[in-house]
Design an enzyme around this catalytic site. Structure first.
Site, PDB file in Angstrom:
ATOM      1  N   LEU A 196       0.693  -0.953   0.130  1.00  0.00           N
ATOM      2  CA  LEU A 196      -0.119  -0.214  -0.331  1.00  0.00           C
ATOM      3  C   LEU A 196       0.589   0.894  -0.216  1.00  0.00           C
ATOM      4  O   LEU A 196       1.003   2.235   0.750  1.00  0.00           O
ATOM      5  CB  LEU A 196      -1.285   0.128   0.953  1.00  0.00           C
ATOM      6  N   GLY A 197       1.725   1.824  -0.597  1.00  0.00           N
ATOM      7  CA  GLY A 197       2.370   2.722  -1.961  1.00  0.00           C
ATOM      8  C   GLY A 197       1.398   3.786  -2.192  1.00  0.00           C
ATOM      9  O   GLY A 197       0.257   3.403  -1.988  1.00  0.00           O
ATOM     10  N   ARG A 198       1.946   4.815  -2.835  1.00  0.00           N
ATOM     11  CA  ARG A 198       1.890   6.082  -3.365  1.00  0.00           C
ATOM     12  C   ARG A 198       0.623   5.105  -4.519  1.00  0.00           C
ATOM     13  O   ARG A 198      -0.379   4.909  -4.794  1.00  0.00           O
ATOM     14  CB  ARG A 198       2.587   6.083  -4.278  1.00  0.00           C
ATOM     15  N   ILE A 213       0.699  -5.770 -11.476  1.00  0.00           N
ATOM     16  CA  ILE A 213       1.343  -5.096 -12.253  1.00  0.00           C
ATOM     17  C   ILE A 213       2.799  -4.583 -11.568  1.00  0.00           C
ATOM     18  O   ILE A 213       2.969  -2.845 -11.891  1.00  0.00           O
ATOM     19  CB  ILE A 213       0.243  -2.945 -12.365  1.00  0.00           C
ATOM     20  N   ARG A 226       6.256  -6.137 -10.854  1.00  0.00           N
ATOM     21  CA  ARG A 226       7.608  -6.982 -11.543  1.00  0.00           C
ATOM     22  C   ARG A 226       6.711  -8.147 -11.194  1.00  0.00           C
ATOM     23  O   ARG A 226       6.743  -8.999  -9.928  1.00  0.00           O
ATOM     24  CB  ARG A 226       8.469  -6.636 -10.347  1.00  0.00           C
ATOM     25  N   ASP A 278       0.828  -8.019 -16.524  1.00  0.00           N
ATOM     26  CA  ASP A 278       1.059  -6.932 -17.363  1.00  0.00           C
ATOM     27  C   ASP A 278       2.552  -7.113 -17.175  1.00  0.00           C
ATOM     28  O   ASP A 278       3.637  -6.827 -17.756  1.00  0.00           O
ATOM     29  CB  ASP A 278       1.483  -5.445 -16.580  1.00  0.00           C
ATOM     30  N   GLU A 309      10.468 -10.903 -19.441  1.00  0.00           N
ATOM     31  CA  GLU A 309      10.190 -10.004 -20.289  1.00  0.00           C
ATOM     32  C   GLU A 309      11.698  -9.394 -21.405  1.00  0.00           C
ATOM     33  O   GLU A 309      12.471  -9.458 -21.539  1.00  0.00           O
ATOM     34  CB  GLU A 309       9.697  -9.130 -19.468  1.00  0.00           C
ATOM     35  N   HIS A 312       3.613  -4.938 -20.388  1.00  0.00           N
ATOM     36  CA  HIS A 312       4.552  -4.056 -19.477  1.00  0.00           C
ATOM     37  C   HIS A 312       4.353  -2.378 -19.841  1.00  0.00           C
ATOM     38  O   HIS A 312       5.335  -1.848 -20.557  1.00  0.00           O
ATOM     39  CB  HIS A 312       6.201  -3.863 -19.333  1.00  0.00           C
TER      40      HIS A 312
HETATM   41  C1  8YV Z   1       8.626   1.020 -16.519  1.00  0.00           C
HETATM   42  C2  8YV Z   1       7.816   0.931 -14.932  1.00  0.00           C
HETATM   43  O1  8YV Z   1       9.302   2.033 -16.020  1.00  0.00           O
HETATM   44  O2  8YV Z   1       8.273   2.647 -13.657  1.00  0.00           O
HETATM   45  C3  8YV Z   1       8.562   1.422 -13.567  1.00  0.00           C
HETATM   46  O3  8YV Z   1       8.901   0.694 -12.538  1.00  0.00           O
HETATM   47  O4  8YV Z   1       7.817  -0.764 -15.078  1.00  0.00           O
HETATM   48  C4  8YV Z   1       7.234   0.819 -15.729  1.00  0.00           C
HETATM   49  O5  8YV Z   1       6.623   2.037 -15.880  1.00  0.00           O
HETATM   50  C5  8YV Z   1       8.959   2.290 -18.192  1.00  0.00           C
HETATM   51  O6  8YV Z   1       8.676   0.881 -18.754  1.00  0.00           O
HETATM   52  C6  8YV Z   1      10.355   2.770 -18.207  1.00  0.00           C
HETATM   53  O7  8YV Z   1      10.277   3.041 -19.545  1.00  0.00           O
END
Ligand code: 8YV
Length: 314
Positions: free
Chosen positions: A145-147, A223, A225, A249, A254, A272
């Site tokens: 529960l961060g931003r 959404i 990692r 996502d 990847e 992503h």
């Molecule tokens: C990528 C993300 O940074 O902010 C992050 O941690 O995973 C994405 O926003 C973005 O694809 C980088 O160009």
């Protein structure tokens, strides 16, 4: 006066790649044989590793400006041990990433992609589409529960969902119930949204136990990692019907997505793109460049990573 030398670690968007060259003496990894000694700053993004070897190869390096809120691509202890400043791009992407989480949850629960295919394939002519689940009124757990987690939570409130969360530490003054572990959170919700940062501390946090706690009617949305979820365990749970569905996502490796996932109808897969909107990427680019310019001007950063909070001058 000569312009500062900045290393562009690929991949960078064409706009960011060009913007660095407009402002600075830009060099690329191929130039390092002759230019490593000149580099004072790095611009990078989440898929461009800045490891201890690279940091060690740049004796004058003073700043790493990451385009992205997550910075698990950077060896932070190696950077901080050298007194190198590190910035990321928080806040400016919260809305875009949160709406991606909602888009995935809605798409899985309402079978948006399957229904779209149903219309395109002409199958509606043979009868109505089957009924689906819904998001409204359901219980959703936020892991982290961060931003961004809070931005997801406020959107879920508008859908009439009951929100609970798990975090390393309980967050004061939030109207959401706290669960003491990821498994406890998963056991009490219909859907789980993963928003924690990547890195060693969260590796495979969503494991078989958490997926089984979510259960055959449960939906996982990631959404954050790919590393946060045990991907083979996720694939097995989906294939064996121990998990109801998933909206993803991000992935373990990847841009490679296992065929076992692409073969399933109860998953929605995005490449992503959480922060991938025109206004958000423009804001992330501007903040990355502002951090770099600020450090070059007076040694401060607009948005230092949290690990830098105790450092003098920040
Ligand atoms: C990528 C993300 O940074 O902010 C992050 O941690 O995973 C994405 O926003 C973005 O694809 C980088 O160009």
């Amino acid at each position: 006066m000569s312009r500062p030398t900045i290393l562009r670690v690929p991949p960078l968007s064409p706009q960011l790649h060009d913007a660095v060259a407009e402002r600075y003496d830009a060099v690329d990894p191929a130039d390092l044989d002759t230019r490593a000694g000149d580099v004072v700053g790095i611009v990078c993004t989440n898929t461009g590793p800045v490891d201890a070897d690279l940091i060690a190869a740049l004796p004058r390096l003073g700043v790493i400006a990451n385009h992205g809120v997550g910075y698990d691509n950077i060896d932070v202890p190696a950077a901080l041990a050298r007194g190198i400043a590190v910035s990321n791009t928080p806040e400016v992407l919260d809305d875009a990433v949160a709406e991606t989480a909602l888009a995935l949850l809605l798409a899985v629960r309402r079978q948006v992609v399957v229904a779209d295919r149903f219309v395109r394939d002409g199958r509606w002519l043979d009868g109505a589409f089957p009924l689906t689940d819904q998001v409204a009124g359901s219980r959703v757990g936020i892991l982290g529960l961060g931003r961004i987690g809070r931005a997801v939570a406020t959107r879920l409130e508008a859908f009439g969902c009951t929100v609970s969360y798990h975090n390393r530490r309980e967050v004061p003054a939030v109207p959401y119930a706290y669960a003491a572990s990821a498994a406890e959170l998963a056991a009490g919700v219909d859907s789980l949204v993963v928003v924690v940062p990547g890195g060693a501390g969260t590796e495979a946090l969503v494991d078989r136990e958490v997926l089984d706690a979510l259960g055959p009617e449960g939906v996982l949305v990631n959404i954050a990692r790919g590393s946060v979820v045990d991907q083979p365990a996720l694939v097995a749970a989906l294939r064996e019907g121990r998990l109801g569905g998933a909206g993803l996502d991000v992935y373990a490796d990847e841009p490679r997505v296992p065929q076992e996932l692409t073969a399933l109808d109860n998953v929605v897969l995005l490449p992503h793109v959480g922060s991938g909107t025109h206004p958000t990427r423009a804001a992330m680019r501007a903040l990355t460049l502002d951090n770099l310019a600020s450090w070059l001007a007076d040694g401060t950063l607009r948005t230092p990573i949290p690990e830098m909070a105790d450092r003098p001058g920040q």
